[in-house]
Scaffold this motif. Structure first.
Motif, PDB file in Angstrom:
ATOM      1  N   MET A   1      14.262 -20.138  -2.278  1.00  0.00           N
ATOM      2  CA  MET A   1      12.732 -19.294  -3.043  1.00  0.00           C
ATOM      3  C   MET A   1      12.389 -17.494  -2.924  1.00  0.00           C
ATOM      4  SD  MET A   1       9.209 -20.639  -4.867  1.00  0.00           S
ATOM      5  CE  MET A   1      10.154 -22.279  -5.423  1.00  0.00           C
ATOM      6  N   SER A   2      12.410 -17.093  -3.949  1.00  0.00           N
ATOM      7  CA  SER A   2      11.744 -15.503  -3.164  1.00  0.00           C
ATOM      8  C   SER A   2      10.178 -15.949  -3.292  1.00  0.00           C
ATOM      9  CB  SER A   2      12.497 -14.708  -4.128  1.00  0.00           C
ATOM     10  OG  SER A   2      13.554 -14.335  -4.021  1.00  0.00           O
ATOM     11  N   LYS A   3       9.951 -15.182  -1.981  1.00  0.00           N
ATOM     12  CA  LYS A   3       8.559 -15.411  -1.389  1.00  0.00           C
ATOM     13  C   LYS A   3       8.044 -13.745  -1.164  1.00  0.00           C
ATOM     14  CE  LYS A   3       5.482 -17.046   1.705  1.00  0.00           C
ATOM     15  NZ  LYS A   3       4.496 -17.791   3.106  1.00  0.00           N
ATOM     16  N   ILE A   4       6.786 -14.095  -2.957  1.00  0.00           N
ATOM     17  CA  ILE A   4       6.187 -12.187  -3.310  1.00  0.00           C
ATOM     18  C   ILE A   4       4.268 -12.188  -3.021  1.00  0.00           C
ATOM     19  CG2 ILE A   4       5.864 -11.427  -5.180  1.00  0.00           C
ATOM     20  CD1 ILE A   4       8.276 -12.397  -6.592  1.00  0.00           C
ATOM     21  N   LEU A   5       4.334 -11.256  -2.696  1.00  0.00           N
ATOM     22  CA  LEU A   5       2.749 -11.236  -2.148  1.00  0.00           C
ATOM     23  C   LEU A   5       2.141 -10.116  -3.283  1.00  0.00           C
ATOM     24  CD1 LEU A   5       0.256 -11.468  -0.531  1.00  0.00           C
ATOM     25  CD2 LEU A   5       1.215  -9.636   0.736  1.00  0.00           C
ATOM     26  N   ILE A   6       1.209 -10.627  -4.182  1.00  0.00           N
ATOM     27  CA  ILE A   6       0.810  -9.805  -4.755  1.00  0.00           C
ATOM     28  C   ILE A   6      -1.322  -9.107  -4.772  1.00  0.00           C
ATOM     29  CG2 ILE A   6      -0.492  -9.131  -7.440  1.00  0.00           C
ATOM     30  CD1 ILE A   6       1.341 -11.409  -7.961  1.00  0.00           C
ATOM     31  N   VAL A   7      -0.764  -7.665  -4.707  1.00  0.00           N
ATOM     32  CA  VAL A   7      -1.935  -6.924  -3.782  1.00  0.00           C
ATOM     33  C   VAL A   7      -2.964  -5.869  -5.140  1.00  0.00           C
ATOM     34  CG1 VAL A   7      -3.221  -5.440  -2.081  1.00  0.00           C
ATOM     35  CG2 VAL A   7      -0.944  -6.838  -1.649  1.00  0.00           C
ATOM     36  N   GLU A   8      -3.892  -6.429  -5.742  1.00  0.00           N
ATOM     37  CA  GLU A   8      -4.477  -6.081  -7.112  1.00  0.00           C
ATOM     38  C   GLU A   8      -6.105  -6.797  -6.956  1.00  0.00           C
ATOM     39  OE1 GLU A   8      -5.040  -4.509 -10.319  1.00  0.00           O
ATOM     40  OE2 GLU A   8      -3.493  -4.867 -10.289  1.00  0.00           O
ATOM     41  N   ASP A   9      -6.136  -5.789  -7.084  1.00  0.00           N
ATOM     42  CA  ASP A   9      -8.026  -5.812  -6.491  1.00  0.00           C
ATOM     43  C   ASP A   9      -8.707  -6.550  -8.337  1.00  0.00           C
ATOM     44  OD1 ASP A   9      -9.508  -2.889  -8.165  1.00  0.00           O
ATOM     45  OD2 ASP A   9      -7.116  -3.831  -8.203  1.00  0.00           O
ATOM     46  N   GLU A  10      -7.943  -6.640  -9.459  1.00  0.00           N
ATOM     47  CA  GLU A  10      -8.701  -7.075 -11.160  1.00  0.00           C
ATOM     48  C   GLU A  10      -7.832  -8.045 -11.245  1.00  0.00           C
ATOM     49  OE1 GLU A  10      -9.830  -5.924 -12.884  1.00  0.00           O
ATOM     50  OE2 GLU A  10      -9.857  -3.573 -12.906  1.00  0.00           O
TER      51      GLU A  10
ATOM     52  N   ALA B   1      -6.501  -9.098  -2.659  1.00  0.00           N
ATOM     53  CA  ALA B   1      -7.494  -8.017  -3.605  1.00  0.00           C
ATOM     54  C   ALA B   1      -7.567  -6.976  -2.733  1.00  0.00           C
ATOM     55  CB  ALA B   1      -8.734  -8.272  -4.274  1.00  0.00           C
ATOM     56  N   SER B   2      -6.745  -6.367  -1.530  1.00  0.00           N
ATOM     57  CA  SER B   2      -7.246  -5.038  -1.300  1.00  0.00           C
ATOM     58  C   SER B   2      -5.621  -5.341   0.323  1.00  0.00           C
ATOM     59  CB  SER B   2      -8.301  -4.899  -0.412  1.00  0.00           C
ATOM     60  OG  SER B   2      -8.719  -5.507   0.211  1.00  0.00           O
ATOM     61  N   VAL B   3      -5.706  -3.733   0.733  1.00  0.00           N
ATOM     62  CA  VAL B   3      -4.706  -3.898   1.691  1.00  0.00           C
ATOM     63  C   VAL B   3      -5.280  -4.266   3.043  1.00  0.00           C
ATOM     64  CG1 VAL B   3      -3.832  -1.687   3.132  1.00  0.00           C
ATOM     65  CG2 VAL B   3      -3.923  -1.826   0.603  1.00  0.00           C
ATOM     66  N   THR B   4      -6.979  -3.756   2.897  1.00  0.00           N
ATOM     67  CA  THR B   4      -7.293  -4.800   4.463  1.00  0.00           C
ATOM     68  C   THR B   4      -6.945  -5.770   4.518  1.00  0.00           C
ATOM     69  OG1 THR B   4      -8.519  -2.909   4.413  1.00  0.00           O
ATOM     70  CG2 THR B   4      -9.409  -5.145   5.975  1.00  0.00           C
ATOM     71  N   GLU B   5      -7.100  -7.190   2.546  1.00  0.00           N
ATOM     72  CA  GLU B   5      -6.795  -8.765   2.901  1.00  0.00           C
ATOM     73  C   GLU B   5      -5.467  -9.116   3.116  1.00  0.00           C
ATOM     74  OE1 GLU B   5      -7.650 -11.493  -0.132  1.00  0.00           O
ATOM     75  OE2 GLU B   5      -8.603  -9.803  -0.058  1.00  0.00           O
TER      76      GLU B   5
ATOM     77  N   ASP C   1      -0.792  -2.655  -6.372  1.00  0.00           N
ATOM     78  CA  ASP C   1      -1.722  -1.812  -7.650  1.00  0.00           C
ATOM     79  C   ASP C   1      -1.580  -0.310  -6.606  1.00  0.00           C
ATOM     80  OD1 ASP C   1      -2.441  -0.444  -9.751  1.00  0.00           O
ATOM     81  OD2 ASP C   1      -4.597  -1.196  -8.908  1.00  0.00           O
ATOM     82  N   LEU C   2      -1.349   0.456  -7.175  1.00  0.00           N
ATOM     83  CA  LEU C   2      -1.489   1.579  -6.495  1.00  0.00           C
ATOM     84  C   LEU C   2      -2.574   2.340  -5.973  1.00  0.00           C
ATOM     85  CD1 LEU C   2      -0.393   4.510  -6.017  1.00  0.00           C
ATOM     86  CD2 LEU C   2      -0.257   5.495  -8.662  1.00  0.00           C
ATOM     87  N   ARG C   3      -3.702   2.053  -7.180  1.00  0.00           N
ATOM     88  CA  ARG C   3      -4.851   2.238  -7.114  1.00  0.00           C
ATOM     89  C   ARG C   3      -5.744   0.806  -6.429  1.00  0.00           C
ATOM     90  NH1 ARG C   3      -7.674   6.724 -11.242  1.00  0.00           N
ATOM     91  NH2 ARG C   3      -5.376   8.405 -10.000  1.00  0.00           N
ATOM     92  N   LEU C   4      -6.260   0.652  -5.293  1.00  0.00           N
ATOM     93  CA  LEU C   4      -6.816  -0.520  -5.211  1.00  0.00           C
ATOM     94  C   LEU C   4      -8.220   0.590  -3.841  1.00  0.00           C
ATOM     95  CD1 LEU C   4      -3.799  -2.525  -3.068  1.00  0.00           C
ATOM     96  CD2 LEU C   4      -4.977  -2.678  -4.951  1.00  0.00           C
ATOM     97  N   PRO C   5     -10.072  -0.628  -3.100  1.00  0.00           N
ATOM     98  CA  PRO C   5     -10.319  -0.303  -3.545  1.00  0.00           C
ATOM     99  C   PRO C   5      -9.560   0.048  -1.611  1.00  0.00           C
ATOM    100  CG  PRO C   5     -10.445  -3.072  -4.001  1.00  0.00           C
ATOM    101  CD  PRO C   5      -9.355  -2.065  -4.035  1.00  0.00           C
ATOM    102  N   GLY C   6     -11.106   0.897  -0.720  1.00  0.00           N
ATOM    103  CA  GLY C   6     -10.343   1.204   0.532  1.00  0.00           C
ATOM    104  C   GLY C   6      -9.488   2.378   0.790  1.00  0.00           C
ATOM    105  N   ALA C   7      -8.487   1.534   0.860  1.00  0.00           N
ATOM    106  CA  ALA C   7      -6.609   2.049   1.212  1.00  0.00           C
ATOM    107  C   ALA C   7      -6.155   2.214  -0.084  1.00  0.00           C
ATOM    108  CB  ALA C   7      -6.032   2.015   2.357  1.00  0.00           C
TER     109      ALA C   7
END
Length: 466
Positions: free
Chosen positions: A1-10, A32-36, A52-58
């Motif tokens: 099973m492929s494992k996926i990480l979602i980085v999205e602040d909404e 929720a962010s690049v830092t997290e 997402d392209l636009r995230l808080p912080g970076a």
């Protein structure tokens, strides 16, 4: 099973995307962010990162370098598609515009994971010394090809180039010749499929005056013309059996005898052959001489189809655009975001030749002084995406409806299409079309098109405020 990480602040988009991917059999984690993402997750544990392209912080593009070899799929609003294209040049594997529906996302994820598996199987034998002359691309498949060209070019060994139609077999042959000690001597190219069977032997081996009807004078063959250089036989699988026997003698004895002559002439020719057919199978069927096959197949070069070459397609497109704009005296043109998405998604059955034709056609027909729209490329992107996702176009709406009906908690399992529809319905009485489009991160044109597709009529109050 492929494992996926979602980085999205909404939260609502992140939750809907996680539910969608989990329903399709993926193991999903969230941030929720690049830092997290960097503090709580080890990227090497994942097969894909969707950010997402636009995230808080970076920005999400920071993940491209941090992820190393793990592919990063960028999500972006319509207004930011040009930035997404730039991010692909930085190393993002693909991008997708928001808002998007189930088929678009699942198709993109499957495509990216499939390409990642292909790249993993095609790791280069060693780092290339340099690109091969006249060839474009930095994908692992092309690096492996360059490495082999650098190794075999200095020798006199015969080479068999195999690949689908339009992959650039003649370019590989020219690169072999230019890197060889024979580069100062001629390279003679012959398309065996383009010469009638009755003339092919005369063309290759030459003939004496009066050797056959119509032989009014003596003529040197193409093999003799390539003496000291390279003979490239394209589509060698189309060579008649009689000509194959004569060619075998040239390779074994190093001499050629023109038709009608009793004397042979010594020649020093390096043979490079190419085909898109299975010569081994043709040998079993009696259509190709087995002894000739083993003589020409000293080393085989395989050209990878364009659909498996990743970001090479962007480099090729840029080069072709520049070339045809200069040839036709047009200002430098760019592809629209939709056109770039079409090019990077299409499977290109005709490979580089088909891409070249599409770009040339688009440049000729383009009346805009800045951008080429995806319509001019004549690529049916939506149908391609659906089929790659395993969904027949006629059943796409029913399958989407069935996926949506699985949601038991609307607030928690909202699809991205549902999110778009609900936002518009709840806010169109108080917002203008411009404000709605800005909040959703799309253009007014995109908003209108999605209204039409989803059947959301404009309210009178909304129309007044537009």
């Amino acid at each position: 099973m492929s494992k996926i990480l979602i980085v999205e602040d909404e939260d609502i988009i992140r939750t809907a995307l996680r539910k969608l991917l989990e329903r399709n059999g993926f193991d999903v984690r969230e941030a929720a962010s690049v830092t997290e993402a960097t503090s709580k997750h080890n990227f090497s544990d994942y097969n894909l990162i969707i950010s997402d392209l636009r995230l808080p912080g970076a920005p999400g593009t920071d993940l491209i370098e941090l992820a190393g070899q793990i592919p990063v799929l960028i999500m972006t609003s319509y207004a930011s598609l040009r930035s997404a294209v730039d991010s692909m040049r930085l190393g993002a594997v693909d991008y997708i515009a928001k808002p998007f529906d189930h088929e678009e996302m699942i198709s993109a994820v499957k495509r990216v994971l499939s390409k990642a598996r292909t790249v993993a199987r095609q790791a280069p034998e060693q780092p290339p010394k340099a690109k091969a002359p006249g060839m474009i691309g930095d994908s692992p498949a092309m690096q492996k090809l360059y490495s082999r060209i650098h190794k075999v070019a200095p020798t006199s060994a015969s080479v068999l180039i195999h690949g689908e139609t339009g992959t650039g077999k003649e370019l590989a042959a020219k690169a072999l010749h230019q890197e060889s000690p024979r580069s100062s001597n001629p390279m003679i190219s012959v398309n065996c499929a383009a010469i009638p069977e009755t003339l092919i032997e005369s063309e290759l081996f030459g003939h004496e005056k009066g050797a056959f009807t119509g032989a009014a004078s003596q003529r040197e063959g193409l093999i003799a013309a390539a003496d000291g250089g390279t003979l490239f036989l394209d589509e060698i699988g189309e060579l008649p059996l009689e000509a194959q026997a004569r060619l075998l003698r040239v390779l074994q004895e190093g001499e050629v005898r023109p038709i009608g002559s009793i004397e042979s002439r010594k020649v020093d020719v390096r043979l490079v052959a190419a085909t898109h057919r299975d010569l081994h199978k043709l040998c079993k069927e009696g259509k190709f001489r087995e002894d000739l096959y083993y003589r020409i197949n000293v080393l085989q070069l395989t050209l990878t189809p364009l659909r498996d070459r990743g970001k090479d397609i962007l480099a090729l497109t840029t080069n072709l655009l520049q070339r045809y704009c200069e040839e036709m005296g047009k200002p430098s043109l760019q592809l629209s975001p939709e056109a770039i998405q079409a090019i990077t998604t299409y499977t290109w059955p005709g490979n580089v030749r088909e891409l070249e034709n599409a770009i040339q056609r688009a440049v000729i027909l383009c009346e805009d002084e800045r951008e080429i729209s995806h319509d001019l490329l004549d690529i049916e992107l939506d149908l391609i995406n659906l089929r790659e996702a395993g969904i027949e176009p006629n059943n796409a709406r029913q399958q989407l409806d069935s996926l949506s009906s699985e949601s038991t908690d609307p607030a928690e399992d909202l699809s991205l299409e549902d999110y778009f529809q609900r936002f518009v319905l709840e806010n169109q009485d108080t917002m203008s079309e411009t404000e709605l489009a800005r909040k959703l991160g799309v253009s007014r044109k995109c908003l209108w098109e999605r209204r039409q597709r989803l059947g959301i009529p404009r309210k009178k109050s909304s129309a007044k405020n537009a």
